[in-house]
Design an enzyme around this catalytic site. Structure first.
Site, PDB file in Angstrom:
ATOM      1  N   CYS A 173     -15.123 -19.613  20.158  1.00  0.00           N
ATOM      2  CA  CYS A 173     -15.544 -19.263  21.017  1.00  0.00           C
ATOM      3  C   CYS A 173     -17.009 -19.617  21.760  1.00  0.00           C
ATOM      4  O   CYS A 173     -18.469 -19.858  21.182  1.00  0.00           O
ATOM      5  CB  CYS A 173     -15.880 -17.896  21.500  1.00  0.00           C
ATOM      6  SG  CYS A 173     -16.894 -17.004  22.847  1.00  0.00           S
TER       7      CYS A 173
ATOM      8  N   CYS B 167     -25.108 -14.502  24.868  1.00  0.00           N
ATOM      9  CA  CYS B 167     -25.239 -13.608  23.957  1.00  0.00           C
ATOM     10  C   CYS B 167     -26.555 -12.870  24.278  1.00  0.00           C
ATOM     11  O   CYS B 167     -27.782 -13.998  23.386  1.00  0.00           O
ATOM     12  CB  CYS B 167     -24.170 -13.749  23.163  1.00  0.00           C
ATOM     13  SG  CYS B 167     -23.861 -11.785  22.352  1.00  0.00           S
TER      14      CYS B 167
ATOM     15  N   CYS C 115     -21.584 -17.466  14.542  1.00  0.00           N
ATOM     16  CA  CYS C 115     -21.282 -17.377  16.075  1.00  0.00           C
ATOM     17  C   CYS C 115     -21.629 -18.548  16.790  1.00  0.00           C
ATOM     18  O   CYS C 115     -22.763 -18.791  17.029  1.00  0.00           O
ATOM     19  CB  CYS C 115     -20.781 -16.122  16.683  1.00  0.00           C
ATOM     20  SG  CYS C 115     -20.494 -16.218  18.734  1.00  0.00           S
TER      21      CYS C 115
ATOM     22  N   GLU D 248     -16.935 -19.130  30.165  1.00  0.00           N
ATOM     23  CA  GLU D 248     -15.565 -19.415  29.600  1.00  0.00           C
ATOM     24  C   GLU D 248     -14.871 -18.294  29.565  1.00  0.00           C
ATOM     25  O   GLU D 248     -14.650 -16.739  29.594  1.00  0.00           O
ATOM     26  CB  GLU D 248     -15.306 -20.083  27.923  1.00  0.00           C
ATOM     27  CG  GLU D 248     -15.597 -21.581  27.682  1.00  0.00           C
ATOM     28  CD  GLU D 248     -15.680 -21.551  25.978  1.00  0.00           C
ATOM     29  OE1 GLU D 248     -16.335 -22.321  25.762  1.00  0.00           O
ATOM     30  OE2 GLU D 248     -14.834 -20.699  25.288  1.00  0.00           O
TER      31      GLU D 248
ATOM     32  N   CYS E 147     -25.088 -13.002  16.181  1.00  0.00           N
ATOM     33  CA  CYS E 147     -24.525 -13.085  15.202  1.00  0.00           C
ATOM     34  C   CYS E 147     -24.604 -15.177  14.369  1.00  0.00           C
ATOM     35  O   CYS E 147     -24.253 -16.188  15.542  1.00  0.00           O
ATOM     36  CB  CYS E 147     -22.988 -13.032  15.200  1.00  0.00           C
ATOM     37  SG  CYS E 147     -23.826 -11.074  16.052  1.00  0.00           S
TER      38      CYS E 147
ATOM     39  N   CYS F 103      -8.551 -13.560  28.403  1.00  0.00           N
ATOM     40  CA  CYS F 103      -9.875 -12.687  27.184  1.00  0.00           C
ATOM     41  C   CYS F 103     -10.586 -13.401  27.947  1.00  0.00           C
ATOM     42  O   CYS F 103     -10.832 -14.486  28.024  1.00  0.00           O
ATOM     43  CB  CYS F 103     -10.297 -13.688  25.624  1.00  0.00           C
ATOM     44  SG  CYS F 103     -11.069 -13.918  24.715  1.00  0.00           S
TER      45      CYS F 103
END
Ligand code: SF4
Length: 373
Positions: A361, A132, A139, A112, A136, A125
């Site tokens: 996100c 990832c 997230c 994205e 976390c 961004c």
């Protein structure tokens, strides 16, 4: 308002290509060397670069080069490393994009990017990984696991594709429709893909590339201490830290990389990170109701911040399906900010953008994957 674009599933539109060199990651000298090896005049390299820097990556649209060179570019390079899979336009002008990779076994993996227009600036961004490497728990990207590191070309191609989209269809009204600022705050931990990210910053800043000043590039990291130090030595762009807690016990839970690099180590490294004139390090703090917004959290945060060099950016939590957290109510966020300000700390509440287009996100990418399964 521009229309949203939903394109057919990636498996139908993306071809699996071998790992060819990618046009967005080549510098002028590399392109010149290619031209020489293809028996083309050197000045063709600059022509190709000029198109690329405008966001034109399809050789068929490069009007002033020969048909022979267009064919060569198409067969020898991966000119467009990303395919636009989906675009969503918010009523506030924010645009969110889902791009698909076209690289060997990673073909069809999605990332994205977001364009955020304001009156005096336009910020992109960008993502640095598919998913990832870190996890976390607040997230949404973290819940999706890690799939791939992006190449420098794929990182830069996000900006070029958005540039081309804005040229075709500018943002309406008083808002800025050009890209002036870049933030590495999309999917992924940029410093866990260090080599590609350093190279992509070089490409963005190069005067023969996009020529974006270091002062307009910000990298956000969860706090990989040795990598932050190296960034300061090699590419000292603006730095943002995903802090989210100011005690080790809470940060171990919210930002698990803290178990490896605890706050004391992070503190030492931030104290010496090189800052440009009148620049600060941004400490990002997503406020979670009853988790990190209590009086003791405020105390710990105000003790941690170095007001001479740092400021706090309070972020509203974007809930996602199945999330165990709730965002702090808006009034309490303002109070939290005021308390920091009263202690001499610069604190702002980040305005949440694109609320109507799955702002968390990783959410749009996940929704696109679900739709297309
Ligand atoms: S907050 Fe950043 S580092 Fe943590 S899981 Fe999400 S993308 Fe990765």
């Amino acid at each position: 308002m521009p229309t949203n674009t939903a394109i057919t599933p990636p498996t139908a539109t993306l071809t699996n290509t071998p790992d060819l060199p990618q046009l967005p990651e080549l510098g002028l000298s590399e392109l010149q060397a290619l031209m020489t090896s293809w028996q083309q005049p050197k000045f063709r390299a600059k022509q190709v670069l000029d198109w690329r820097n405008k966001g034109v990556l399809n050789p068929d649209e490069m009007k002033n080069i020969s048909a022979e060179l267009r064919e060569k570019l198409k067969t020898e390079l991966l000119c467009e490393p990303l395919s636009l899979i989906r675009r969503e336009c918010s009523s506030d002008g924010t645009r969110k994009y889902v791009f698909g990779l076209k690289r060997g076994r990673f073909t069809g993996k999605m990332v994205e990017s977001v364009f955020i227009p304001e009156e005096k600036r336009g910020t992109v961004c960008i993502s640095s990984q598919v998913g990832c490497v870190l996890d976390c728990p607040f997230c949404y990207t973290g819940t999706q696991g890690f799939e791939a590191n992006l190449t420098p070309g794929e990182i830069v191609a996000q900006i070029l594709a958005i540039k081309a989209d804005l040229h075709r269809e500018p943002v309406s009204g008083e808002l800025h429709s050009d890209i002036t600022h870049i933030v590495y705050m999309g999917m992924g931990e940029p410093l866990a893909n260090e080599e590609s990210v350093h190279r992509s910053i070089g490409l963005l800043m190069h005067e023969e590339g996009l020529n974006i000043s270091r002062r307009r590039i910000t990298l956000s990291t969860s706090g990989l201490v040795p990598q932050i130090t190296r960034l300061g030595e090699v590419q000292p762009v603006n730095l943002a830290i995903s802090l989210h807690a100011a005690t080790d016990s809470l940060r171990d839970e919210l930002v698990p990389i803290n178990r490896k690099y605890p706050l004391a180590e992070l503190r030492q490294c931030l104290n010496v990170y090189p800052l440009a004139k009148q620049r600060h390090i941004t400490l990002e703090y997503v406020l979670l109701d009853g988790v990190n917004d209590r009086p003791e959290d405020l105390q710990a945060l105000s003790r941690f911040v170095n007001p001479e060099r740092e400021r706090v950016n309070l972020i509203q939590f974007n809930p996602y399906p199945g999330s165990p957290y709730r965002g702090t109510p808006k009034d309490n966020m303002r109070e939290f900010a005021q308390s920091l300000i009263s202690k001499g700390i610069r604190a702002t509440v980040r305005r949440s953008r694109g609320q109507d287009i799955m702002a968390a996100c990783g959410q749009l990418k996940a929704d696109t994957s679900r739709t297309e399964k």
